[in-house]
Design a protein around this motif. Structure first.
Motif, PDB file in Angstrom:
ATOM      1  N   ARG A  61       0.797  -1.229   0.000  1.00 18.80           N
ATOM      2  CA  ARG A  61       0.000   0.000   0.000  1.00 18.80           C
ATOM      3  C   ARG A  61       0.833   1.285   0.000  1.00 18.80           C
ATOM      4  NH1 ARG A  61      -5.224  -0.751   4.007  1.00 18.80           N
ATOM      5  NH2 ARG A  61      -6.199  -2.495   2.899  1.00 18.80           N
ATOM      6  N   HIS A  62       2.137   1.165   0.188  1.00 18.25           N
ATOM      7  CA  HIS A  62       2.968   2.372   0.288  1.00 18.25           C
ATOM      8  C   HIS A  62       4.152   2.309  -0.667  1.00 18.25           C
ATOM      9  CE1 HIS A  62       0.748   2.066   4.104  1.00 18.25           C
ATOM     10  NE2 HIS A  62       0.720   3.383   4.064  1.00 18.25           N
ATOM     11  N   PRO A  63       3.869   2.248  -1.972  1.00 18.93           N
ATOM     12  CA  PRO A  63       4.981   2.192  -2.940  1.00 18.93           C
ATOM     13  C   PRO A  63       5.850   3.447  -2.895  1.00 18.93           C
ATOM     14  CG  PRO A  63       2.882   2.585  -4.051  1.00 18.93           C
ATOM     15  CD  PRO A  63       2.561   2.220  -2.633  1.00 18.93           C
TER      16      PRO A  63
ATOM     17  N   LYS B 189       8.501   2.755  -8.258  1.00 17.81           N
ATOM     18  CA  LYS B 189       8.422   3.906  -9.175  1.00 17.81           C
ATOM     19  C   LYS B 189       9.469   4.966  -8.817  1.00 17.81           C
ATOM     20  CE  LYS B 189       3.497   3.338 -10.130  1.00 17.81           C
ATOM     21  NZ  LYS B 189       3.657   2.868 -11.501  1.00 17.81           N
ATOM     22  N   GLY B 190      10.616   4.529  -8.318  1.00 17.91           N
ATOM     23  CA  GLY B 190      11.692   5.464  -8.016  1.00 17.91           C
ATOM     24  C   GLY B 190      11.410   6.326  -6.804  1.00 17.91           C
TER      25      GLY B 190
ATOM     26  N   THR C 137       3.864  11.773  -6.666  1.00 17.94           N
ATOM     27  CA  THR C 137       3.364  13.027  -6.126  1.00 17.94           C
ATOM     28  C   THR C 137       2.264  12.720  -5.094  1.00 17.94           C
ATOM     29  OG1 THR C 137       1.638  13.218  -7.801  1.00 17.94           O
ATOM     30  CG2 THR C 137       3.807  14.167  -8.325  1.00 17.94           C
ATOM     31  N   PRO C 138       1.950  13.663  -4.193  1.00 16.25           N
ATOM     32  CA  PRO C 138       0.892  13.420  -3.203  1.00 16.25           C
ATOM     33  C   PRO C 138      -0.433  13.007  -3.829  1.00 16.25           C
ATOM     34  CG  PRO C 138       2.150  15.357  -2.598  1.00 16.25           C
ATOM     35  CD  PRO C 138       2.652  14.929  -3.950  1.00 16.25           C
TER      36      PRO C 138
ATOM     37  N   VAL D  66      -3.004   5.867  -6.315  1.00 15.68           N
ATOM     38  CA  VAL D  66      -2.465   4.510  -6.209  1.00 15.68           C
ATOM     39  C   VAL D  66      -3.081   3.789  -5.025  1.00 15.68           C
ATOM     40  CG1 VAL D  66      -0.365   3.180  -5.730  1.00 15.68           C
ATOM     41  CG2 VAL D  66      -0.307   5.060  -7.379  1.00 15.68           C
ATOM     42  N   TRP D  67      -3.256   4.499  -3.910  1.00 15.13           N
ATOM     43  CA  TRP D  67      -3.872   3.910  -2.709  1.00 15.13           C
ATOM     44  C   TRP D  67      -5.261   3.371  -3.032  1.00 15.13           C
ATOM     45  CZ3 TRP D  67      -2.725   3.034   2.460  1.00 15.13           C
ATOM     46  CH2 TRP D  67      -3.811   2.843   3.321  1.00 15.13           C
TER      47      TRP D  67
END
Length: 246
Positions: free
Chosen positions: A53-55, A61-62, A66-67, A73-74
């Motif tokens: 849940r926290h990539p 993705k490096g 962004t926020p 994504v979440w």
């Protein structure tokens, strides 16, 4: 636990965390006896979940999300997890899905109300101005007053629930967590009650009808006294006081 954290009492927090850990170990042990899972499986599951849940934290993705992309994504990850859980359930346990079906029923009522309102707002079922919510609050208060005249207690309870739901909606619109807001005002109310009580007891022998207006005046005076005593020069204003006229 919340109380210990709010008070900054680390000794109490240690004890409360121990109580929580006991429940986790206890339930894991019962599951292990049923050959379902063990404590180690619980640890492994939360580890996988945190990484998945926290990539943005674990360098996927490096690490340059962004926020706004983090939130996107979440939501995508949670949707995949929800579909996977549904696929694992036996057909007889399948439940109809809807926009609000993901809101957990076992939450505290105030938290669940907030989550329901947030979900509904994603499809436009929402007010766009806090003042519109205030109008709804007044409407609900009027309905309570109408039910109170003949003292229809069943209706009073229902209408009070509607009013609380509307108040949670107002909190959401002004960016306040209702639980935190209520916790923030309760200590002030306790102090004001103590002050007004001390002022009140010498006059307690008077009739109830005579006392009610005086009780209200003493309460307001006590709140002003408590607020003046607790306010320090340069202190920030109460974050729960929101100017709705702007």
């Amino acid at each position: 636990m919340v109380d210990a954290i709010t008070r900054g009492d680390l000794d109490d927090l240690r004890d409360e965390l121990g109580d929580l850990l006991l429940q986790i170990v206890f339930h894991a042990r019962m599951a292990e006896e049923q050959n379902a899972f063990a404590f180690g499986d619980v640890v492994e599951a939360i580890t996988r979940k945190m990484i998945r849940r926290h990539p943005h934290v674990f360098a996927d993705k490096g690490g340059k999300l962004t926020p706004s992309h983090v939130k996107e994504v979440w939501d995508q990850i949670k949707a995949v997890e929800k579909a996977e859980r549904a696929a694992r359930r036996p057909p007889e346990q399948a439940t109809p899905t809807s926009l609000l079906s993901s809101v957990k029923a076992g939450q505290p009522a105030m938290t669940r109300a907030m989550d329901l309102q947030r979900k509904a707002s994603t499809v436009g079922f929402d007010w766009n101005d806090p003042r519109a919510v205030l109008s709804k609050i007044r409407e609900e208060a009027d309905e309570i007053e109408a039910a109170a005249r003949p003292q229809r207690y069943g209706e009073l309870a229902e209408e009070t629930g509607d009013l609380l739901f509307a108040l949670v909606n107002l909190a959401r619109h002004v960016g306040a967590d209702p639980e935190t807001a209520l916790r923030g005002t309760t200590p002030n109310s306790n102090a004001a009650l103590a002050i007004s009580n001390a002022l009140w007891w010498p006059r307690v022998a008077r009739s109830r009808t005579q006392r009610l207006p005086e009780m209200d005046a003493l309460w307001n005076e006590a709140k002003r006294t408590e607020q003046s005593a607790s306010r320090r020069p340069g202190e920030r204003r109460d974050p729960y006081r929101v100017n709705l006229s702007t």
